[in-house]
Design an enzyme around this catalytic site. Structure first.
Site, PDB file in Angstrom:
ATOM      1  N   ASP A 120     -11.451  10.502  10.081  1.00  0.00           N
ATOM      2  CA  ASP A 120     -11.566   9.055  10.314  1.00  0.00           C
ATOM      3  C   ASP A 120     -12.414   8.802  11.555  1.00  0.00           C
ATOM      4  O   ASP A 120     -12.363   9.551  12.527  1.00  0.00           O
ATOM      5  CB  ASP A 120     -10.172   8.465  10.507  1.00  0.00           C
ATOM      6  CG  ASP A 120     -10.207   6.947  10.562  1.00  0.00           C
ATOM      7  OD1 ASP A 120     -10.237   6.335   9.487  1.00  0.00           O
ATOM      8  OD2 ASP A 120     -10.252   6.383  11.675  1.00  0.00           O
TER       9      ASP A 120
ATOM     10  N   GLU B 136     -12.058  -4.257  -2.900  1.00  0.00           N
ATOM     11  CA  GLU B 136     -11.197  -4.515  -4.064  1.00  0.00           C
ATOM     12  C   GLU B 136     -11.608  -5.829  -4.748  1.00  0.00           C
ATOM     13  O   GLU B 136     -11.619  -5.918  -5.983  1.00  0.00           O
ATOM     14  CB  GLU B 136      -9.723  -4.562  -3.626  1.00  0.00           C
ATOM     15  CG  GLU B 136      -9.214  -3.178  -3.220  1.00  0.00           C
ATOM     16  CD  GLU B 136      -7.990  -3.210  -2.290  1.00  0.00           C
ATOM     17  OE1 GLU B 136      -7.384  -4.293  -2.131  1.00  0.00           O
ATOM     18  OE2 GLU B 136      -7.650  -2.148  -1.732  1.00  0.00           O
TER      19      GLU B 136
ATOM     20  N   HIS C 291      -6.876   2.250   7.053  1.00  0.00           N
ATOM     21  CA  HIS C 291      -7.506   3.566   7.210  1.00  0.00           C
ATOM     22  C   HIS C 291      -6.964   4.560   6.183  1.00  0.00           C
ATOM     23  O   HIS C 291      -7.699   5.377   5.641  1.00  0.00           O
ATOM     24  CB  HIS C 291      -7.274   4.100   8.634  1.00  0.00           C
ATOM     25  CG  HIS C 291      -8.006   3.317   9.675  1.00  0.00           C
ATOM     26  ND1 HIS C 291      -9.216   3.721  10.190  1.00  0.00           N
ATOM     27  CD2 HIS C 291      -7.718   2.140  10.271  1.00  0.00           C
ATOM     28  CE1 HIS C 291      -9.638   2.827  11.072  1.00  0.00           C
ATOM     29  NE2 HIS C 291      -8.748   1.852  11.150  1.00  0.00           N
TER      30      HIS C 291
ATOM     31  N   GLN D  70      -1.803  -5.399  -4.301  1.00  0.00           N
ATOM     32  CA  GLN D  70      -2.978  -6.268  -4.248  1.00  0.00           C
ATOM     33  C   GLN D  70      -4.001  -5.971  -5.345  1.00  0.00           C
ATOM     34  O   GLN D  70      -4.603  -6.895  -5.896  1.00  0.00           O
ATOM     35  CB  GLN D  70      -3.624  -6.156  -2.862  1.00  0.00           C
ATOM     36  CG  GLN D  70      -4.871  -6.994  -2.716  1.00  0.00           C
ATOM     37  CD  GLN D  70      -5.285  -7.146  -1.268  1.00  0.00           C
ATOM     38  OE1 GLN D  70      -4.526  -7.647  -0.455  1.00  0.00           O
ATOM     39  NE2 GLN D  70      -6.482  -6.719  -0.945  1.00  0.00           N
TER      40      GLN D  70
ATOM     41  N   THR E 171     -14.359   3.761   7.306  1.00  0.00           N
ATOM     42  CA  THR E 171     -13.471   2.921   6.493  1.00  0.00           C
ATOM     43  C   THR E 171     -13.884   1.446   6.485  1.00  0.00           C
ATOM     44  O   THR E 171     -13.124   0.603   6.034  1.00  0.00           O
ATOM     45  CB  THR E 171     -12.016   3.048   6.984  1.00  0.00           C
ATOM     46  OG1 THR E 171     -12.004   2.792   8.399  1.00  0.00           O
ATOM     47  CG2 THR E 171     -11.481   4.440   6.732  1.00  0.00           C
TER      48      THR E 171
ATOM     49  N   HIS F  60      -8.789 -12.041   4.957  1.00  0.00           N
ATOM     50  CA  HIS F  60      -9.122 -11.772   6.367  1.00  0.00           C
ATOM     51  C   HIS F  60     -10.337 -10.847   6.479  1.00  0.00           C
ATOM     52  O   HIS F  60     -10.794 -10.565   7.572  1.00  0.00           O
ATOM     53  CB  HIS F  60      -7.920 -11.153   7.069  1.00  0.00           C
ATOM     54  CG  HIS F  60      -7.661  -9.710   6.710  1.00  0.00           C
ATOM     55  ND1 HIS F  60      -7.655  -9.254   5.409  1.00  0.00           N
ATOM     56  CD2 HIS F  60      -7.435  -8.615   7.474  1.00  0.00           C
ATOM     57  CE1 HIS F  60      -7.401  -7.940   5.416  1.00  0.00           C
ATOM     58  NE2 HIS F  60      -7.269  -7.531   6.645  1.00  0.00           N
TER      59      HIS F  60
HETATM   60 BR1  BUP Z   1      -0.768  -7.024   3.106  1.00  0.00          BR
HETATM   61  C1  BUP Z   1      -1.135  -5.972   1.618  1.00  0.00           C
HETATM   62  N1  BUP Z   1      -0.563  -5.293  -0.569  1.00  0.00           N
HETATM   63  O1  BUP Z   1       0.637  -6.908   0.404  1.00  0.00           O
HETATM   64  P1  BUP Z   1      -7.614  -3.888   4.576  1.00  0.00           P
HETATM   65  C2  BUP Z   1      -2.155  -5.065   1.617  1.00  0.00           C
HETATM   66  N2  BUP Z   1      -2.374  -4.272   0.535  1.00  0.00           N
HETATM   67  O2  BUP Z   1      -1.745  -3.709  -1.587  1.00  0.00           O
HETATM   68  P2  BUP Z   1      -5.877  -4.195   6.939  1.00  0.00           P
HETATM   69  C3  BUP Z   1      -1.578  -4.400  -0.576  1.00  0.00           C
HETATM   70  O3  BUP Z   1      -3.588  -2.720   1.858  1.00  0.00           O
HETATM   71  P3  BUP Z   1      -7.873  -3.091   8.604  1.00  0.00           P
HETATM   72  C4  BUP Z   1      -0.295  -6.105   0.474  1.00  0.00           C
HETATM   73  O4  BUP Z   1      -4.998  -3.901  -1.153  1.00  0.00           O
HETATM   74  C5  BUP Z   1      -5.743  -2.939   0.945  1.00  0.00           C
HETATM   75  O5  BUP Z   1      -5.999  -1.816   0.147  1.00  0.00           O
HETATM   76  C6  BUP Z   1      -4.793  -3.884   0.227  1.00  0.00           C
HETATM   77  O6  BUP Z   1      -6.551  -2.912   3.915  1.00  0.00           O
HETATM   78  C7  BUP Z   1      -3.456  -3.277   0.557  1.00  0.00           C
HETATM   79  O7  BUP Z   1      -6.889  -4.623   5.757  1.00  0.00           O
HETATM   80  C8  BUP Z   1      -4.956  -2.493   2.167  1.00  0.00           C
HETATM   81  O8  BUP Z   1      -7.997  -4.958   3.640  1.00  0.00           O
HETATM   82  C9  BUP Z   1      -5.309  -3.298   3.409  1.00  0.00           C
HETATM   83  O9  BUP Z   1      -8.719  -3.030   5.043  1.00  0.00           O
HETATM   84  O10 BUP Z   1      -6.563  -3.089   7.733  1.00  0.00           O
HETATM   85  O11 BUP Z   1      -4.640  -3.610   6.417  1.00  0.00           O
HETATM   86  O12 BUP Z   1      -5.737  -5.396   7.792  1.00  0.00           O
HETATM   87  O13 BUP Z   1      -8.288  -4.519   8.791  1.00  0.00           O
HETATM   88  O14 BUP Z   1      -7.464  -2.412   9.852  1.00  0.00           O
HETATM   89  O15 BUP Z   1      -8.861  -2.327   7.795  1.00  0.00           O
END
Ligand code: BUP
Length: 459
Positions: A115, A361, A18, A338, A138, A353
């Site tokens: 949000d 991304e 988020h 990432q 989001t 996931h």
């Molecule tokens: Br783990 C990880 N490095 O090692 P999502 C995540 N990220 O930069 P989430 C890193 O966190 P929900 C790491 O690039 C993305 O911007 C990644 O967001 C970054 O999944 C963010 O992909 C993660 O939306 O949250 O964290 O499981 O599923 O609740 O949206």
């Protein structure tokens, strides 16, 4: 007011998923010359959230930080054990303290961007205040359609796994694709989800971190009123570009390892910031990565919140495994940058996931995805990957959780191999990347849409 004094405040919610798009939108608005206030909610759940915010404020010195301290909150008064969901609730119960902070800032605020998880609690609190209220949603447009539609569908509830929910513009959603808590009779997530879905109509607009070319049909159906009548304008402004924090220097090991690998040869494996696979599933994934014979960079997580004690890597995946894949695989227990990884020429595939940020991304960098959703909105997002053709989704693979059926290593190896060798998927990922960049460039669909939203605020 003139553009120079136009002032936008952003209120994110808990968890990196988020926080990240809110930071990116704030940076975008700052670059456009608007005055931006970022509301920083304290304390945060994870240390990644606090370290990202401090870096953000030092990278973007013009952006103002408004600290918002939460009231003490007793988790036993809410029916959940998920730390991030409990934080949603803690924020919701403190929101009545926000209006005095918002109305005492100068220049006065033209828009508050909130949000989705806070929506139903905040719309009434700010209803009479002299600014517009927008949501930055989001997740995907598909998930927004589901979120708007679910409160209606919930009234005619069927709990058969195979029954379909036909949301206009969204591929068939089976009950087994719905976030599991929503299929239970009652829980905190479901209560919040329904209240927020019903409150969408009370906002002035909804911004989405997606782009027209990624989810064309869904966006059209939503804005035709086919999902729910009377929704405010839904505007695709993404993909929101990654902020330039320059983490890479700190992760020399990861990046020097990648630098030595041939183009497109490495599969990157990560399940996001808040999903911990079971120990047994982690072991099968290790088997699969060893069998598939590809190079891999794997971020392993055994805890939901990064402040918890980390288990040693060897204990998780086995020292023998680490030894046997030494040249071919890098296993990281913690955080990697990432966006830097996905943008690295050595990376040619992403086992994900399907958190929405991760998918945007991947789209931004044109990296093909093997979708392995684990919870929440992720199966609905996996449907977007499949429909737009920049990845594959093995629907039979289970969610993460105590009851989850193990996906065996041999099965994983087969799919990873397919991901890394399918030229059609690779070509489609490259096309999506071009569309993504076109959307946010000057004159692109997302860039134009954001300008229109901001112009409308002036009148
Ligand atoms: Br783990 C990880 N490095 O090692 P999502 C995540 N990220 O930069 P989430 C890193 O966190 P929900 C790491 O690039 C993305 O911007 C990644 O967001 C970054 O999944 C963010 O992909 C993660 O939306 O949250 O964290 O499981 O599923 O609740 O949206």
């Amino acid at each position: 007011s003139s553009m120079a004094t136009m002032h936008v405040a952003l209120l994110p919610s808990s968890g990196m998923g988020h926080l990240t798009p809110f930071l990116r939108l704030a940076a975008r608005l700052d670059a456009c010359g608007y005055t931006v206030t970022f509301i920083s909610i304290l304390p945060t759940v994870s240390s990644s959230e606090s370290s990202h915010q401090s870096r953000f404020f030092s990278t973007y010195p013009r952006i103002r930080c408004m600290e918002f301290h939460l009231l003490p909150f007793d988790p036993s008064t809410a029916s959940s054990t998920d730390p991030f969901l409990l934080q949603f609730e803690a924020i919701r119960r403190s929101l009545h303290l926000l209006p005095p902070l918002l109305t005492s800032t100068l220049p006065s605020i033209s828009a508050l961007i909130i949000d989705i998880s806070l929506t139903s609690s905040i719309v009434d609190v700010v209803a009479n205040l002299p600014f517009s209220t927008y949501i930055l949603f989001t997740s995907s447009a598909s998930m927004l359609a589901f979120c708007a539609y679910f409160p209606i569908a919930a009234q005619s509830n069927t709990s058969n796994e195979n029954s379909h929910l036909q949301v206009p513009g969204v591929p068939h959603i089976q009950n087994l694709h719905i976030p599991p808590p929503l299929l239970q009779p009652t829980n905190l997530f479901k209560t919040q989800f329904i209240e927020n879905g019903l409150a969408l109509v009370k906002t002035d607009g909804i911004l989405l971190n997606t782009f027209d070319a990624l989810e064309p049909d869904t966006l059209v159906e939503i804005n035709k009123g086919a999902v729910v009548p009377a929704l405010p304008p839904v505007v695709a402004v993404g993909p929101l570009e990654p902020c330039d924090f320059n983490f890479a220097n700190e992760e020399e090991l990861t990046f020097s390892w990648l630098n030595a690998k041939p183009a497109g040869s490495v599969v990157y494996v990560s399940f996001g910031s808040r999903t911990a696979l079971s120990g047994d599933q982690i072991k099968q994934l290790a088997v699969g990565l060893k069998m598939c014979e590809c190079r891999f960079l794997w971020v392993v997580k055994s805890t939901k919140v990064d402040k918890e004690d980390r288990v040693q890597l060897g204990e998780l995946v086995g020292d023998e495994f680490l030894e046997s894949v030494r040249e071919r695989g890098l296993v990281v227990n913690g955080w990697v940058e990432q966006c830097g990884v996905l943008g690295h020429p050595a990376v040619g595939g992403f086992v994900s996931h399907c958190g929405w940020n991760s998918l945007t991304e991947a789209a931004w960098h044109g990296v093909p995805v093997l979708a392995w959703p684990q919870g929440g909105d992720q199966r609905i997002n996996a449907g977007v990957v499949e429909k737009s053709g920049f990845g594959i989704w093995e629907r039979k693979w289970d969610w993460c959780g105590d009851q989850a059926q193990l996906v065996m290593g041999s099965e994983i190896a087969k799919r990873v191999h397919e991901l890394m060798s399918d030229q059609g998927i690779r070509a489609q990922a490259t096309r999506i990347r071009e569309e993504a960049r076109r959307a946010v460039a000057v004159g692109g669909s997302s860039a134009n849409s954001l300008v229109k939203v901001m112009e409308a605020l002036k009148s």
